[in-house]
Design a protein around this motif. Structure first.
Motif, mmCIF file in Angstrom:
data_model
loop_
_atom_site.group_PDB
_atom_site.id
_atom_site.type_symbol
_atom_site.label_atom_id
_atom_site.label_comp_id
_atom_site.label_asym_id
_atom_site.label_seq_id
_atom_site.Cartn_x
_atom_site.Cartn_y
_atom_site.Cartn_z
ATOM 1 N N TYR A 43 -8.138 -10.000 -21.323
ATOM 2 C CA TYR A 43 -7.153 -10.917 -21.918
ATOM 3 C C TYR A 43 -7.735 -12.318 -22.026
ATOM 4 C CZ TYR A 43 -3.466 -7.468 -21.147
ATOM 5 O OH TYR A 43 -2.693 -6.348 -21.174
ATOM 6 N N HIS A 47 -8.496 -14.940 -25.613
ATOM 7 C CA HIS A 47 -7.783 -16.221 -25.705
ATOM 8 C C HIS A 47 -6.319 -16.083 -25.341
ATOM 9 C CE1 HIS A 47 -11.363 -17.508 -27.748
ATOM 10 N NE2 HIS A 47 -11.204 -16.553 -28.618
ATOM 11 N N ALA A 48 -5.978 -15.223 -24.382
ATOM 12 C CA ALA A 48 -4.587 -15.102 -23.927
ATOM 13 C C ALA A 48 -4.543 -15.507 -22.451
ATOM 14 C CB ALA A 48 -4.069 -13.690 -24.132
ATOM 15 N N ILE A 51 -1.149 -14.909 -20.493
ATOM 16 C CA ILE A 51 -0.889 -13.499 -20.218
ATOM 17 C C ILE A 51 -1.836 -12.993 -19.132
ATOM 18 C CG2 ILE A 51 -0.808 -11.213 -21.247
ATOM 19 C CD1 ILE A 51 1.371 -12.901 -22.235
ATOM 20 N N ILE A 54 -0.336 -14.126 -15.818
ATOM 21 C CA ILE A 54 0.807 -13.359 -15.307
ATOM 22 C C ILE A 54 0.450 -11.894 -15.098
ATOM 23 C CG2 ILE A 54 2.593 -14.895 -16.207
ATOM 24 C CD1 ILE A 54 3.135 -12.931 -18.362
ATOM 25 N N GLN A 55 -0.605 -11.420 -15.773
ATOM 26 C CA GLN A 55 -1.071 -10.064 -15.462
ATOM 27 C C GLN A 55 -1.528 -9.988 -14.002
ATOM 28 O OE1 GLN A 55 -1.659 -7.230 -17.400
ATOM 29 N NE2 GLN A 55 -3.169 -6.124 -16.221
ATOM 30 N N ASN A 126 -2.577 -22.307 -25.388
ATOM 31 C CA ASN A 126 -1.982 -20.977 -25.294
ATOM 32 C C ASN A 126 -0.614 -21.007 -24.624
ATOM 33 O OD1 ASN A 126 -2.129 -18.213 -23.347
ATOM 34 N ND2 ASN A 126 -2.257 -18.005 -25.546
ATOM 35 N N ILE A 130 3.108 -20.363 -26.388
ATOM 36 C CA ILE A 130 3.987 -19.288 -25.903
ATOM 37 C C ILE A 130 5.337 -19.847 -25.522
ATOM 38 C CG2 ILE A 130 4.368 -17.769 -23.929
ATOM 39 C CD1 ILE A 130 1.683 -16.763 -24.137
#
Lengths: 165, 101
Positions: A43, A47-48, A51, A54-55, A126, A130
């Motif tokens: 991820y 470029h997340a 995420i 929180i993963q 990012n 979001i």
């Protein structure tokens, strides 16, 4: 960047295979944590960043702690014994079904024609983009999610409470 | 050099197929549950790959909601497994045939 992707993908696949083929549920859970960390790394490559964070926090932290807690609560220290019936046919059919699923997905990907990817990134970071999307376009799903979590909390408490009547 | 979309999708398919194998050949309900989590992760990976490809944040929003649903599902599912273990003394799925007649 691609080298990093291949390393992380190899880690994810190997640990995923160990989750499935390890006889001990506790070891499966520990390998699943490795799998989640590798996917969080992928991820980051995509470029997340939010995420990925929180993963690690929700999946590798909260959910896997819950899994390990239940495995130890149920005292499943002994490995899974072989079943009375060996289920050879079912295992074979399962492998065939999994391969078939993979083939269908690969076929669908080859049939699909994708529009070309856009080049420009939105000007925001990012997490910021979001958050903006979450509180404008996705406000209703976000609120429904909070109701879902409340229902899950109540359901878990009711189910885990002493005896089922 | 960016990673092409097909690599993400290939890894996603492989992880999903591994999850399907796990759900079908394992007998321990907790391991089946972990395989389902792995399949959810594979789908998330495809979403993230598309989000990166289209440079849009919507794919990441879907991953966010899938994560929330997965958290709720794990809480309720593990509570169910604990309740079943209390009542039946086993979490092997071939011992649980109370729905069969």
């Amino acid at each position: 960047m691609q080298i990093l992707f291949f390393i992380l993908a190899a880690v994810a696949l190997i640990s995923g295979g160990l989750v499935v083929f390890q006889r001990h549920p506790l070891r499966s859970a520990l390998w699943l944590i490795v799998n989640f960390f590798a996917i969080a790394g992928i991820y980051l490559l995509a470029h997340a960043e939010f995420i990925a964070a929180i993963q690690v926090i929700v999946y590798a932290g909260a959910i896997m702690v819950l899994f390990l807690f239940v495995i130890m609560l149920l005292n499943l220290r002994q490995p899974e014994e072989s079943p009375a019936i060996p289920y050879i046919g079912q295992k074979f059919l399962g492998a065939v079904l999994a391969g078939f699923t993979a083939l269908i997905m690969i076929y669908a990907y080859h049939r699909a024609s994708l529009p070309a990817g856009r080049e420009v990134l939105p000007g925001l970071g990012n997490t910021e983009s979001i958050a903006r999307s979450l509180f404008t376009d996705y406000l209703l799903p976000f609120e429904v999610t909070s109701v879902l979590l409340l229902v899950a909390i109540v359901g878990a408490v009711v189910l885990a409470k002493s005896k089922l009547k | 050099m960016a990673v092409p979309l097909s690599y993400y999708l290939a890894l996603s398919v492989a992880l999903f197929a591994l999850g399907v194998i796990g759900v079908i050949i394992r007998r321990n309900a907790i391991v089946i549950f972990m395989s389902i989590e792995m399949m959810l992760n594979a789908v998330n990976l495809a979403f993230i790959g598309f989000a990166d490809y289209f440079k849009a944040v919507d794919g990441q929003m879907f991953v966010f909601f899938v994560l929330t649903v997965a958290a709720a599902e794990v809480a309720v599912g593990l509570a169910l497994i604990v309740a079943i273990f209390r009542n039946r003394g086993s979490i092997y799925v071939d011992d649980l045939n109370i729905l069969r007649w």
